[in-house]
Design a protein around this motif. Structure first.
Motif, PDB file in Angstrom:
ATOM      1  N   MET A  43       0.863  -1.304   0.182  1.00 17.36           N
ATOM      2  CA  MET A  43       0.098   0.045  -0.054  1.00 17.36           C
ATOM      3  C   MET A  43       0.874   1.179   0.172  1.00 17.36           C
ATOM      4  N   PRO A  89       1.409   3.677   3.201  1.00 17.55           N
ATOM      5  CA  PRO A  89       1.018   2.470   3.960  1.00 17.55           C
ATOM      6  C   PRO A  89      -0.063   2.811   4.864  1.00 17.55           C
ATOM      7  N   GLN A 126      -8.475  -1.103   3.759  1.00 18.90           N
ATOM      8  CA  GLN A 126      -8.195  -2.296   4.517  1.00 18.90           C
ATOM      9  C   GLN A 126      -8.612  -3.506   3.914  1.00 18.90           C
ATOM     10  N   ALA A 130      -5.385  -4.424   1.704  1.00 17.36           N
ATOM     11  CA  ALA A 130      -4.188  -4.730   2.486  1.00 17.36           C
ATOM     12  C   ALA A 130      -4.348  -5.641   3.186  1.00 17.36           C
ATOM     13  N   SER A 131      -5.410  -6.470   3.457  1.00 17.18           N
ATOM     14  CA  SER A 131      -5.346  -7.611   4.086  1.00 17.18           C
ATOM     15  C   SER A 131      -5.874  -8.861   3.449  1.00 17.18           C
ATOM     16  N   SER A 184       1.796  -2.904   8.796  1.00 17.28           N
ATOM     17  CA  SER A 184       1.907  -4.429   8.722  1.00 17.28           C
ATOM     18  C   SER A 184       1.350  -5.219   9.836  1.00 17.28           C
TER      19      SER A 184
END
Length: 568
Positions: free
Chosen positions: A4, A7, A22, A25-26, A263
């Motif tokens: 990302m 980030p 979200q 990113a996951s 992270s």
């Protein structure tokens, strides 16, 4: 997981944008993807990044430009106007916005020489809070496959983007059959070109909104050397970043901590200087699992101690350290990573003992990113801490920053001359505006007081706001600012490191270490035999971004000044 850029997403971003961020990113499906999102960039640069919410780069599949709409009510009237939540009706619909962003990005990339012949570019709109597929009627303005909605977030964000790209690719092939064999990108090389071309525009949003627009754009954009440093962070668990003042170490330390926090890891972002600790805490606010501040304030908090009124070196460097070590040995305070800014001030055996217990695996085996200027910024009588670090961390990789990102070139050049920097800055990132630093020579305190008023007035005449001016002294007591009696300037002065609207701040060089201001006046340069005089001079002169004024005796800078000088 996806990479990302930036980030983290701001907490005041639209709820739909936060949701998409979200989920992408996951989602395990997004591994090796690069996702760029715009944040507040429209107010800074009205180009590509002001028009696109997300640009999703998927190797071997294509690039998706996605407009996000968070409204719980979406409708298109018979007259063609859109109704989005409580907003007034508009004829410029979200699909038009997405298409304009796609063509804008495509044109920009072509100008940058990025080869897009094998890379499909597809646009879509994500209605995150409605079932838009069922609610929106068919229309000639968009294809059904360009609609993503609430159900896609629940089913899987990564899979929804893949379906968007596949449908867009198939649409392209239906129109141009010859593209069937060609639309196979982007390749790994093309992904690198896309990211290199686009990410400075998107990461511009990390800058401070308090600075003027042009200065913000110049100082906040990560450039080539900073990107190389960030890439080094990813490849090495422990890295020492060194470089002279103005080379972007604090900016990189903040970004390193943000990326680690994004992270899902927990960690520390620490420094020595109190004011810098406040600055870091403010800029890192909202990063999950990140504790930020000075090492001493952190030790006080961990131990529950309060410093005595006469606290001296024995308390701060022995008693507090021993108490912190005892508390850390309990083993329940260790974090996943450690980021240290201005590391040259914390490289003593005692402080390193504390830091060693704060990170999982310790300094020798943990995730440790250290930033420091070991040549000139140690103001506390310390020896070069790299030797101590080397004894603790065998084979510690070092990344050296050499470009000046803060100062205008003529300020940086003056620093090189006045402090004898060897080597000097390799290059300056900001363009020259032709303004030389100003030197005001005095022979007694009263004359210096008059020249201080003159220096502030000249900066005001040039257009600088009062809160953009900082007066820094090499002295802790009886500085030019504290002794000022001028009826105009005295009421405007405020003893603080932080800007205050309508006031000129003044401080010591020590307290301002690690900070910057648009215009800086360095005063009381008259005692070259003062301990750490060269370091004080170096730190003070490197604080301004745009204007440097120096109040000094000729004897203090004898043989160093070759440029412009001023007399009262």
């Amino acid at each position: 997981m996806a990479r990302m850029i930036p980030p983290l997403i701001r907490q005041d971003s639209a709820p739909g944008e936060r949701l998409v961020f979200q989920r992408l990113a996951s989602d395990p499906v997004t591994e090796n993807w690069v996702v760029l999102h715009s944040q507040d960039l429209a107010e800074h640069v009205r180009q590509v990044q002001g028009e696109a919410d997300f640009v999703v780069i998927v190797p071997g599949r294509g690039v998706a430009i996605i407009e996000v709409k968070s409204h719980r009510r979406v409708a298109r009237r018979d007259d063609g106007q859109w109704l989005l939540g409580s907003m007034p009706p508009t004829t410029r619909g979200p699909f038009q916005q997405a298409d304009e962003a796609k063509y804008s990005i495509k044109a920009y990339l072509r100008r940058k020489g990025v080869d897009l012949r094998s890379t499909p570019l597809v646009s879509g709109v994500w209605f995150t809070h409605t079932k838009a597929r069922a609610e929106l009627p068919p229309a000639i303005e968009w294809h059904p496959w360009q609609v993503l909605d609430r159900d896609d977030l629940q089913a899987g964000a990564g899979q929804a983007v893949l379906q968007l790209l596949e449908s867009g690719r198939q649409h392209l092939i239906d129109r141009v059959p010859a593209m069937a064999a060609a639309a196979t990108g982007p390749t790994a090389k093309t992904v690198g070109s896309l990211v290199a071309a686009l990410r400075p525009r998107f990461e511009l949003g990390a800058g401070s909104a308090d600075l003027r627009r042009e200065r913000d754009a110049q100082l906040s954009a990560f450039l080539e050397e900073q990107y190389q440093a960030l890439d080094a962070m990813e490849d090495n668990p422990r890295v020492l970043f060194t470089g002279p003042a103005g080379s972007g170490k604090t900016f990189l330390a903040l970004e390193a901590a943000r990326r680690e926090a994004a992270s899902g890891a927990t960690g520390w972002l620490l420094c020595f200087n109190r004011t810098l600790g406040t600055y870091l805490s403010e800029r890192a606010s909202g990063a999950p699992g990140l504790d930020t501040g000075t090492l001493h304030a952190t030790m006080l908090r961990l131990t529950g101690q309060q410093p005595p009124g006469n606290a001296g070196a024995d308390f701060w460097q022995v008693q507090l350290v021993d108490a912190a070590i005892e508390r850390l040995l309990d083993g329940d305070l260790t974090r996943d990573y450690l980021v240290v800014d201005e590391a040259q001030d914390l490289c003593t055996p005692a402080y390193l003992d504390v830091l060693d217990l704060m990170v999982e695996g310790g300094l020798t085996g943990g995730r440790c990113l250290l930033f420091g200027d070991f040549e000139r910024q140690s103001l506390y009588g310390l020896l070069d801490g790299r030797q101590e670090l080397g004894a603790r961390i065998s084979g510690l990789p070092t990344f050296t920053l050499t470009a000046n990102c803060r100062n205008l070139p003529r300020i940086g050049s003056a620093v090189e001359v006045l402090t004898g920097m060897e080597p000097g800055y390799k290059r300056f990132r900001r363009p020259d505006d032709g303004m030389q630093p100003r030197y005001y020579w005095y022979s007694d305190p009263q004359e210096q007081g008059n020249l201080l008023v003159q220096a502030v007035r000249e900066l005001r005449e040039e257009g600088f706001q009062l809160d953009e001016i900082a007066i820094l002294s090499t002295r802790r007591i009886r500085s030019a600012a504290t002794q000022c009696q001028d009826p105009w300037l005295r009421p405007l002065l405020a003893q603080t490191e932080a800007p205050i609207r309508g006031r000129v701040r003044y401080s010591t060089v020590h307290a301002f270490k690690g900070l910057e201001a648009p215009a800086v006046i360095v005063t009381d340069i008259d005692r070259p035999t003062t301990p750490a005089f060269e370091a004080l001079l170096y730190v003070g002169l490197t604080r301004p971004t745009d204007r440097l004024s120096v109040l000094a005796t000729r004897e203090a800078l004898a043989g160093k000044i070759l440029g412009e000088s001023r007399q009262s």
